[in-house]
Design a protein around this motif. Structure first.
Motif, short mmCIF file in Angstrom:
data_model
loop_
_atom_site.label_atom_id
_atom_site.label_comp_id
_atom_site.label_asym_id
_atom_site.label_seq_id
_atom_site.Cartn_x
_atom_site.Cartn_y
_atom_site.Cartn_z
N PRO A 36 0.81 -1.23 0.00
CA PRO A 36 0.00 0.00 0.00
C PRO A 36 0.84 1.27 0.00
O PRO A 36 1.98 1.28 0.43
N THR A 37 0.23 2.33 -0.48
CA THR A 37 0.84 3.66 -0.49
C THR A 37 0.15 4.51 0.56
O THR A 37 -1.07 4.59 0.60
N TYR A 38 0.95 5.12 1.43
CA TYR A 38 0.43 5.97 2.50
C TYR A 38 0.79 7.42 2.24
O TYR A 38 1.89 7.71 1.76
N ALA A 39 -0.13 8.32 2.56
CA ALA A 39 0.11 9.75 2.40
C ALA A 39 0.50 10.32 3.76
O ALA A 39 -0.12 10.02 4.78
N TYR A 40 1.54 11.14 3.77
CA TYR A 40 2.03 11.78 4.99
C TYR A 40 2.06 13.28 4.79
O TYR A 40 2.24 13.77 3.67
N ALA A 41 1.93 14.02 5.90
CA ALA A 41 2.06 15.48 5.89
C ALA A 41 2.83 15.90 7.13
O ALA A 41 2.62 15.36 8.21
N CYS A 42 3.71 16.85 6.95
CA CYS A 42 4.50 17.37 8.06
C CYS A 42 3.67 18.40 8.82
O CYS A 42 3.03 19.26 8.21
N THR A 43 3.71 18.32 10.14
CA THR A 43 2.97 19.28 10.97
C THR A 43 3.72 20.61 11.11
O THR A 43 3.12 21.61 11.45
N SER A 44 5.03 20.60 10.81
CA SER A 44 5.83 21.83 10.95
C SER A 44 5.85 22.65 9.67
O SER A 44 5.48 23.82 9.68
N SER A 91 3.51 -4.35 7.67
CA SER A 91 4.27 -4.60 8.89
C SER A 91 5.29 -3.50 9.21
O SER A 91 5.84 -3.46 10.31
N ASP A 92 5.52 -2.57 8.27
CA ASP A 92 6.46 -1.47 8.52
C ASP A 92 5.89 -0.47 9.51
O ASP A 92 4.68 -0.24 9.56
N ASP A 93 6.76 0.12 10.31
CA ASP A 93 6.34 1.17 11.23
C ASP A 93 6.04 2.46 10.45
O ASP A 93 6.61 2.70 9.39
N ALA A 94 5.14 3.27 10.97
CA ALA A 94 4.81 4.54 10.34
C ALA A 94 6.01 5.48 10.41
O ALA A 94 6.79 5.44 11.36
N LEU A 95 6.14 6.34 9.38
CA LEU A 95 7.22 7.32 9.38
C LEU A 95 6.92 8.40 10.42
O LEU A 95 5.76 8.75 10.65
N THR A 96 7.98 8.93 11.05
CA THR A 96 7.78 9.92 12.11
C THR A 96 8.48 11.24 11.84
O THR A 96 8.11 12.26 12.42
N ALA A 97 9.52 11.26 10.99
CA ALA A 97 10.29 12.48 10.75
C ALA A 97 10.15 12.93 9.30
O ALA A 97 10.26 12.13 8.36
N CYS A 98 9.94 14.22 9.12
CA CYS A 98 9.82 14.81 7.78
C CYS A 98 11.18 14.78 7.08
O CYS A 98 12.20 15.15 7.68
N PRO A 99 11.23 14.37 5.80
CA PRO A 99 12.50 14.38 5.09
C PRO A 99 13.01 15.78 4.76
O PRO A 99 14.19 15.97 4.49
N GLU A 100 12.16 16.80 4.81
CA GLU A 100 12.55 18.17 4.50
C GLU A 100 13.11 18.91 5.72
O GLU A 100 14.14 19.56 5.65
N CYS A 101 12.39 18.83 6.86
CA CYS A 101 12.77 19.66 8.01
C CYS A 101 12.93 18.87 9.31
O CYS A 101 13.18 19.46 10.36
N ASP A 102 12.79 17.56 9.26
CA ASP A 102 12.84 16.67 10.43
C ASP A 102 11.74 16.95 11.45
O ASP A 102 11.85 16.62 12.62
#
Length: 90
Positions: free
Chosen positions: A2-10, A22-33
């Motif tokens: 599956p493809t998941y959509a993410y958005a940075c809160t910062s 089974s993968d864990d969700a991403l937690t850090a933005c690749p642009e600004c961490d």
């Protein structure tokens, strides 16, 4: 997978990530961490056609249901009744 959509809160950066269930969700933005959040949208599955409702599982061709059997009985008994005589005109 599956493809998941993410958005940075910062910074508001939005992106999609292909991940296994089974993968864990991403937690850090690749642009600004900054912190990420998963975005949920409507799914692309629609259930159309027969086989998804209670009434679709009944046998329409072969056997009769209780409702159709009782309506046949009522129609045969009403056909045998004699009509009531009409009142005399004055």
């Amino acid at each position: 997978m599956p493809t998941y959509a993410y958005a940075c809160t910062s910074c508001g950066h939005q992106f999609d990530a292909v991940q296994s269930f089974s993968d864990d969700a991403l937690t850090a933005c690749p642009e600004c961490d900054g912190a990420l959040r998963k975005q949920y949208g409507s799914i692309g599955v629609t259930f159309n056609g027969s086989g998804f409702y209670r009434t679709d599982s009944r046998n329409k061709a072969g056997g009769s249901t209780d409702a159709s059997a009782s309506s046949k009985t009522e129609s045969s008994t009403s056909a045998n009744k004699t009509p009531a005589s009409s009142p005399a005109s004055i």
